[in-house]
Motif scaffolding. Structure first.
Motif, PDB file in Angstrom:
ATOM      1  N   VAL A 103      38.596  37.451  31.943  1.00 54.91           N
ATOM      2  CA  VAL A 103      37.361  38.106  32.407  1.00 54.91           C
ATOM      3  C   VAL A 103      37.021  37.647  33.831  1.00 54.91           C
ATOM      4  N   THR A 104      36.256  38.479  34.533  1.00 56.05           N
ATOM      5  CA  THR A 104      35.966  39.860  34.224  1.00 56.05           C
ATOM      6  C   THR A 104      37.012  40.745  34.915  1.00 56.05           C
ATOM      7  N   PHE A 125      30.444  32.495  30.683  1.00 59.11           N
ATOM      8  CA  PHE A 125      30.577  33.944  30.818  1.00 59.11           C
ATOM      9  C   PHE A 125      30.554  34.642  29.455  1.00 59.11           C
ATOM     10  N   LYS A 169      37.253  33.873  43.548  1.00 62.30           N
ATOM     11  CA  LYS A 169      37.482  34.855  42.490  1.00 62.30           C
ATOM     12  C   LYS A 169      38.977  34.936  42.166  1.00 62.30           C
ATOM     13  N   GLU A 190      36.565  29.445  36.840  1.00 64.22           N
ATOM     14  CA  GLU A 190      35.844  29.559  38.113  1.00 64.22           C
ATOM     15  C   GLU A 190      34.850  28.411  38.155  1.00 64.22           C
ATOM     16  N   VAL A 204      36.550  41.738  38.658  1.00 67.54           N
ATOM     17  CA  VAL A 204      36.267  40.671  39.633  1.00 67.54           C
ATOM     18  C   VAL A 204      37.456  39.693  39.639  1.00 67.54           C
ATOM     19  N   CYS A 205      37.393  38.635  38.832  1.00 68.36           N
ATOM     20  CA  CYS A 205      38.409  37.578  38.970  1.00 68.36           C
ATOM     21  C   CYS A 205      39.787  38.007  38.498  1.00 68.36           C
TER      22      CYS A 205
HETATM   23  C1  C5J Z   1      32.618  36.720  38.108  1.00 73.29           C
HETATM   24  C2  C5J Z   1      34.740  36.299  37.075  1.00 73.29           C
HETATM   25  N1  C5J Z   1      32.502  37.923  37.585  1.00 73.29           N
HETATM   26  N2  C5J Z   1      35.409  35.377  36.392  1.00 73.29           N
HETATM   27  N3  C5J Z   1      33.619  35.886  37.725  1.00 73.29           N
HETATM   28  O1  C5J Z   1      31.817  36.336  38.917  1.00 73.29           O
HETATM   29  O2  C5J Z   1      35.109  37.456  37.107  1.00 73.29           O
END
Ligand code: C5J
Length: 229
Positions: free
Chosen positions: A167-168, A39, A142, A82, A171-172
């Motif tokens: 991050v992000t 990421f 997530k 993730e 989202v997560c």
């Molecule tokens: C995403 C996250 N954005 N770690 N993963 O898919 O936020």
């Protein structure tokens, strides 16, 4: 003259929004979400999708400083990644099929198979990597609580307050914070220790969290957390 027989005050208060965040450092954990190479680093999955990864890598020094603060304060520290099993048995087809058609979960990517456990891209970036005694959670969703051992790890340690970074944001991080809020934790998001590929989504997340008297929790910059008294 101070009374040396008095125990140190347990509760700390940090300036925060929408109100001061009051917490017991003995019952506090730091949860650092998905600071993984794919990421954050140039040449990874995120950048190959066309994202500006500098928006994420810019927070690495602040996350490192937050980790140093948490370690010095003796907080329990949790890191998440993730990631999915190599046979994708924990990846619902709906999640896999929704990705960019050219780069789906499990496909070969620039840093190994995308979002697959123990591939180089799922490793946490060096500057904020876990140290001995910290918990690393591989999460297929997530949220950090879904299909993981996080709830029991926090329960075993009597944790009641969670400080979030990573991050992000929308989202997560936000999903994990909402899961924690529903489970009864008081949750604080460190504003300058979280980032999004879409800064307007990060800012909207801060506003959502603090709305209606802190419907999801509190937000504050790292300096205010460190200055808590
Ligand atoms: C995403 C996250 N954005 N770690 N993963 O898919 O936020």
């Amino acid at each position: 003259m101070s009374d040396l027989s008095l125990p140190p005050p347990a509760m700390l208060t940090a300036a925060a929004l929408p109100a001061p965040f009051v917490f017991d450092p003995r019952e506090t954990a730091l949860v650092v979400i998905d600071m993984q190479r794919d990421f954050i680093e140039p040449g990874g999955f995120g950048s190959s999708l066309g994202n500006d990864v500098t928006l994420l890598s810019d927070i690495v020094p602040t996350v490192a400083a937050l980790l140093a603060h948490a370690r010095a304060a003796g907080w329990f520290v949790v890191h998440t990644r993730e990631s999915h099993a190599p046979d994708l048995s924990d990846c619902p087809p709906a999640k896999r099929e929704r990705g960019a058609p050219s780069l789906r979960i499990g496909d070969p990517g620039p840093m190994g198979r995308i979002l697959i456990r123990d591939e180089p891209g799922t490793a946490i970036v060096a500057a904020v990597e876990p140290v001995a005694g910290e918990l690393v959670i591989d999460k297929p969703g997530k949220g950090a609580f879904y299909a993981t051992g996080l709830a029991s790890a926090l329960r075993e340690r009597g944790i009641r307050y969670l400080v979030f970074a990573g991050v992000t944001t929308e989202v997560c991080v936000q999903t994990s914070m909402r899961e924690a809020n529903d489970r009864g934790y008081d949750c604080l998001l460190v504003e300058d220790a979280t980032a999004s590929y879409f800064p307007e989504f990060r800012d909207a997340t801060f506003a959502m969290i603090r709305s209606q008297g802190g419907i999801v929790g509190w937000t504050t910059p790292l300096a205010a957390l460190v200055a808590a008294t």
